[in-house]
Write a protein that holds these residues in place. Sequence first.
Motif, short mmCIF file in Angstrom:
data_model
loop_
_atom_site.label_atom_id
_atom_site.label_comp_id
_atom_site.label_asym_id
_atom_site.label_seq_id
_atom_site.Cartn_x
_atom_site.Cartn_y
_atom_site.Cartn_z
N THR A 71 0.81 -1.22 0.00
CA THR A 71 0.00 0.00 0.00
C THR A 71 0.85 1.27 0.00
OG1 THR A 71 -0.21 -0.28 2.39
CG2 THR A 71 -2.07 -1.01 1.04
N GLU A 72 2.08 1.20 0.48
CA GLU A 72 2.95 2.38 0.44
C GLU A 72 3.45 2.62 -0.98
OE1 GLU A 72 3.18 4.45 3.02
OE2 GLU A 72 1.74 3.05 3.85
N ALA A 73 3.86 1.53 -1.63
CA ALA A 73 4.39 1.67 -3.00
C ALA A 73 3.26 1.70 -4.05
CB ALA A 73 5.33 0.51 -3.30
#
Length: 322
Positions: A218-220
């Motif tokens: 979800t961060e990338a």
Amino acid sequence: MGRTRRVAGPDMGVEVGGVRLPDPVMTAAGTSGYGAELAAYVDLSRLGAVVVKSLSAGPWAGNPAPRIHATPAGMINSVGLDNPGVEAWLEEYLNPLERAGARTVVSLWGRSLGEYARAAELLVRGLGAPGGSSVVAVEVNVSCPNLEERRGIFAHDPDMTAGVVAACVAELAPGGLPVWAKLSPNVTDLVPIVDAAMGAGASGVTLGNTLLGLVIDTEARRPLLGGGGGGLSGPAVRPVAVRNVFEVHARRPDVPIVGVGGVATGRDAVEYLMAGARAVQVGTASFADPRASTIVSDELTTWCETHGVGRVSEIIGAAHEH
Ligand SMILES: Cc1cc2nc3c(=O)[nH]c(=O)nc-3n(C[C@H](O)[C@H](O)[C@H](O)COP(=O)(O)O)c2cc1C
């Protein structure tokens, strides 16, 4: 059958897919190396068999990292079937398995009928005289994309499954090696695919492989595994695989089944046997503890002793009696 009578030294032998094994517990392809890697932790000769990581005709690099990721009650992988190829495997890995006293099941894969047949041909050529090695069967991993005809995964289609199995049987049967077809759970109805595999000469089916899955970083903001999607395994998939075994056994009771998916305890193995499997394989559990397959075998033996089961084969299909 008395459930509390204790039985000393139950007979743990089973007949499955043209082979007699002294124990119903094996390792699962791709989860315990190519050869005797586990020998530092377990006596491989005590297992029913060691199933080696899938081999292709030539070497293959597999998928980019990251390749594995922990999930609730399991893991997801996109290893991508990297391997040194059949000939390099024969040279480097078979002898250590034989020295360890293991019975060996060789897993093969390919991306076209020709590649499957070539892998089988190289294996037969390298093994030499029939019966002269520890290899007792070949498990054909049919869960591979058909790159030649671009018709998706072989194991999702009865005709393509039959083609792969027939190509391998043609090479392996003259040398007396039985073929097990390892099928995919990612289909609506397994029975037509089981029928296709058996009709093409398989001696049994392995049910099954990983469930298709995906984890997002979800961060990338992209799929987490290097290969994109992956295959889910471990205890999370066990009820799915047990149901597949149960339903195939209900409709095709004569088909020898090897059950695999989330086996981590002796009780899990009992579940598969009662559903109709004649043997089980232990995969993901070996990543948490390399002794997992022998622990499952020991717990299964104890279960038989404490439940008055003199021969483990007595419980195969027992859950269908109700
Ligand atoms: C890291 C990893 C690699 C695998 N590699 C193979 C493979 O090379 N060939 C194959 O037929 N199955 C492969 N599998 C599937 C396992 O043999 C098994 O069918 C599946 O993981 C379900 O069993 P488990 O829940 O006990 O792991 C692999 C599974 C994992 C987790």
